[in-house]
Design a protein around this motif. Structure first.
Motif, PDB file in Angstrom:
ATOM      1  N   GLY A  41       0.708  -1.277  -0.007  1.00 51.95           N
ATOM      2  CA  GLY A  41      -0.158   0.033   0.028  1.00 51.95           C
ATOM      3  C   GLY A  41       0.727   1.216   0.055  1.00 51.95           C
ATOM      4  O   GLY A  41       0.199   2.298  -0.029  1.00 51.95           O
ATOM      5  N   SER A  42       2.165   1.214   0.171  1.00 51.40           N
ATOM      6  CA  SER A  42       2.960   2.411   0.077  1.00 51.40           C
ATOM      7  C   SER A  42       3.170   3.072  -1.324  1.00 51.40           C
ATOM      8  O   SER A  42       2.799   2.242  -2.365  1.00 51.40           O
ATOM      9  CB  SER A  42       4.258   2.062   0.630  1.00 51.40           C
ATOM     10  OG  SER A  42       4.779   1.184  -0.213  1.00 51.40           O
ATOM     11  N   ARG A  43       3.149   4.282  -1.276  1.00 48.34           N
ATOM     12  CA  ARG A  43       3.072   5.026  -2.619  1.00 48.34           C
ATOM     13  C   ARG A  43       4.635   5.274  -2.991  1.00 48.34           C
ATOM     14  O   ARG A  43       5.316   5.403  -2.326  1.00 48.34           O
ATOM     15  CB  ARG A  43       2.733   6.276  -2.748  1.00 48.34           C
ATOM     16  CG  ARG A  43       1.133   6.562  -2.809  1.00 48.34           C
ATOM     17  CD  ARG A  43       0.258   5.363  -2.144  1.00 48.34           C
ATOM     18  NE  ARG A  43      -1.060   5.674  -2.372  1.00 48.34           N
ATOM     19  CZ  ARG A  43      -2.044   5.100  -1.508  1.00 48.34           C
ATOM     20  NH1 ARG A  43      -1.721   4.001  -0.758  1.00 48.34           N
ATOM     21  NH2 ARG A  43      -3.348   5.277  -1.874  1.00 48.34           N
ATOM     22  N   ARG A  44       4.875   4.624  -4.504  1.00 47.60           N
ATOM     23  CA  ARG A  44       6.150   4.746  -4.743  1.00 47.60           C
ATOM     24  C   ARG A  44       6.458   5.838  -6.002  1.00 47.60           C
ATOM     25  O   ARG A  44       5.425   5.799  -6.614  1.00 47.60           O
ATOM     26  CB  ARG A  44       6.562   3.523  -5.150  1.00 47.60           C
ATOM     27  CG  ARG A  44       6.426   2.421  -3.839  1.00 47.60           C
ATOM     28  CD  ARG A  44       6.762   0.925  -4.198  1.00 47.60           C
ATOM     29  NE  ARG A  44       8.321   0.578  -4.289  1.00 47.60           N
ATOM     30  CZ  ARG A  44       9.099   0.274  -3.636  1.00 47.60           C
ATOM     31  NH1 ARG A  44       8.862   0.120  -2.279  1.00 47.60           N
ATOM     32  NH2 ARG A  44      10.395  -0.021  -3.790  1.00 47.60           N
ATOM     33  N   LEU A  45       7.638   6.061  -6.135  1.00 49.80           N
ATOM     34  CA  LEU A  45       8.022   6.807  -7.369  1.00 49.80           C
ATOM     35  C   LEU A  45       8.543   6.160  -8.568  1.00 49.80           C
ATOM     36  O   LEU A  45       9.752   5.479  -8.230  1.00 49.80           O
ATOM     37  CB  LEU A  45       8.868   8.097  -7.176  1.00 49.80           C
ATOM     38  CG  LEU A  45       9.232   9.097  -8.149  1.00 49.80           C
ATOM     39  CD1 LEU A  45       8.141  10.046  -8.829  1.00 49.80           C
ATOM     40  CD2 LEU A  45      10.482  10.089  -7.456  1.00 49.80           C
ATOM     41  N   LEU A  46       8.119   5.970  -9.628  1.00 44.95           N
ATOM     42  CA  LEU A  46       8.763   5.445 -10.891  1.00 44.95           C
ATOM     43  C   LEU A  46       9.181   6.238 -11.717  1.00 44.95           C
ATOM     44  O   LEU A  46       8.216   6.873 -12.311  1.00 44.95           O
ATOM     45  CB  LEU A  46       7.525   4.133 -11.335  1.00 44.95           C
ATOM     46  CG  LEU A  46       8.315   2.972 -11.789  1.00 44.95           C
ATOM     47  CD1 LEU A  46       6.798   1.849 -12.124  1.00 44.95           C
ATOM     48  CD2 LEU A  46       8.965   2.954 -13.151  1.00 44.95           C
ATOM     49  N   HIS A  47      10.087   6.365 -11.947  1.00 45.46           N
ATOM     50  CA  HIS A  47      11.010   7.417 -12.761  1.00 45.46           C
ATOM     51  C   HIS A  47      12.207   6.927 -13.746  1.00 45.46           C
ATOM     52  O   HIS A  47      12.965   6.210 -13.131  1.00 45.46           O
ATOM     53  CB  HIS A  47      11.186   8.782 -11.972  1.00 45.46           C
ATOM     54  CG  HIS A  47      12.126   8.328 -10.868  1.00 45.46           C
ATOM     55  ND1 HIS A  47      13.100   9.207 -10.612  1.00 45.46           N
ATOM     56  CD2 HIS A  47      12.181   7.569  -9.577  1.00 45.46           C
ATOM     57  CE1 HIS A  47      13.976   8.687  -9.758  1.00 45.46           C
ATOM     58  NE2 HIS A  47      13.162   7.703  -8.953  1.00 45.46           N
ATOM     59  N   SER A  48      12.604   7.850 -14.607  1.00 43.92           N
ATOM     60  CA  SER A  48      13.742   7.544 -15.135  1.00 43.92           C
ATOM     61  C   SER A  48      14.652   8.664 -15.011  1.00 43.92           C
ATOM     62  O   SER A  48      14.712   9.830 -15.035  1.00 43.92           O
ATOM     63  CB  SER A  48      13.575   7.756 -16.826  1.00 43.92           C
ATOM     64  OG  SER A  48      14.952   7.413 -17.648  1.00 43.92           O
ATOM     65  N   LEU A  95       8.790   7.346  -2.146  1.00 43.80           N
ATOM     66  CA  LEU A  95       8.727   8.518  -2.090  1.00 43.80           C
ATOM     67  C   LEU A  95       9.949   9.023  -1.043  1.00 43.80           C
ATOM     68  O   LEU A  95      10.579   9.909  -1.196  1.00 43.80           O
ATOM     69  CB  LEU A  95       7.467   9.525  -2.107  1.00 43.80           C
ATOM     70  CG  LEU A  95       6.533   9.739  -3.169  1.00 43.80           C
ATOM     71  CD1 LEU A  95       5.095  10.019  -2.838  1.00 43.80           C
ATOM     72  CD2 LEU A  95       7.393  10.803  -4.001  1.00 43.80           C
ATOM     73  N   GLN A  96       9.650   8.402   0.175  1.00 41.28           N
ATOM     74  CA  GLN A  96      10.619   8.909   1.279  1.00 41.28           C
ATOM     75  C   GLN A  96      11.890   8.581   1.021  1.00 41.28           C
ATOM     76  O   GLN A  96      12.931   9.140   1.472  1.00 41.28           O
ATOM     77  CB  GLN A  96       9.952   8.253   2.621  1.00 41.28           C
ATOM     78  CG  GLN A  96       8.517   8.980   3.081  1.00 41.28           C
ATOM     79  CD  GLN A  96       8.937  10.425   2.895  1.00 41.28           C
ATOM     80  OE1 GLN A  96       9.828  10.904   3.598  1.00 41.28           O
ATOM     81  NE2 GLN A  96       7.553  10.917   2.685  1.00 41.28           N
TER      82      GLN A  96
END
Length: 267
Positions: A202-209, A219-220
């Motif tokens: 359930g944690s929010r994550r950043l997916l990025h290049s 995010l943290q």
């Protein structure tokens, strides 16, 4: 993956992941590990001011990764993907270096309101104001030797400071668009972008290049990593992480039609 293979894969994805948010997350995760390369795309062969190609399936930078992922998720064939990519990347879908959405906040976010809506100020966290003076005429002349008569734009915006992000993370959803805001010398701007995905816990994550390749992290974790970088660069007059803007993926995006592609003028 070659264009024909991608077309078949996108058609299958529409059936396998009928929910847009989950389809975006699945497509984004499929590209984890994709090599990063800055300034990857241009307008060739339509124009030669920026002679990079109009698409690249083998590499990405942060904006290319987001644009390709959204375009893939909204498409069921190669032809639709390529059309959608131009609709996202250019103002009114008109291909050209001068009509590309160069400025994240004032161009990309505004031109793609049909796709994402800025919710930064509605999440309940304190926001920090910032101002940009956008001189597209000077930018195009300096970067591409293109002469256009474009008035300077004064653009005001807000972001959530990095220390306040934890309080709003739970409101973020798969497919939301993230602007990473950096600051230096009293000026702030979106220096990086990515997508929100939700992990199994359930944690929010950043997916990025980002250098060296597409990655997924909390995010943290991203904030902590940037804090270490900023500490190493202290006193070097380099940009530091200030915070984030969050744009909510529209539930059922209604894709506007393309404007007509004008006939190129003669010098």
């Amino acid at each position: 993956m070659q264009p024909r293979e991608l077309g078949r894969y996108l058609a299958w994805q529409q059936q396998d992941q009928p929910a847009l948010r989950q389809r975006i997350a699945a497509l984004a995760r499929k590209n984890i590990g994709q090599p990063y390369e800055l300034f990857l795309l241009g307008e060739f062969p339509y124009e030669t001011y920026d002679a990079q190609p109009l698409f690249d399936l083998s590499k990405s930078d942060c904006v290319v990764f987001v644009e390709h992922t959204y375009a893939m998720a909204l498409s069921a064939s190669w032809e639709e993907f390529f059309w959608m990519l131009q609709r996202i990347r250019y103002r009114d879908g008109v291909i050209g270096t001068a009509t590309r959405n160069h400025y994240t906040e004032a161009d990309w976010n505004v031109a793609n309101r049909w796709l994402v809506q800025d919710v930064t100020a509605t999440l309940g966290a304190p926001t920090q104001p910032y101002h940009q003076r956008i001189d597209r005429q000077a930018f195009l002349l300096k970067q591409f030797k293109i002469r256009r008569d474009i008035p300077v734009q004064n653009f005001d915006d807000v972001y959530v400071a990095k220390q306040d992000v934890a309080a709003v993370e739970a409101q973020l959803q798969d497919g939301d668009f993230v602007n990473v805001i950096s600051s230096r010398g009293g000026e702030s701007w979106a220096s990086h972008v990515g997508l929100i995905v939700t992990s199994a816990d359930g944690s929010r994550r950043l997916l990025h290049s980002a250098e060296p390749q597409v990655r997924e992290e909390t995010l943290q974790g991203f904030i902590a990593r940037m804090a270490e970088r900023d500490a190493r660069q202290a006193g070097q007059n380099k940009a530091q992480l200030a915070g984030f803007k969050f744009l909510r993926l529209n539930e059922a995006p209604e894709v506007p039609p393309m404007a007509p592609q004008p006939r190129p003028g003669r010098s």
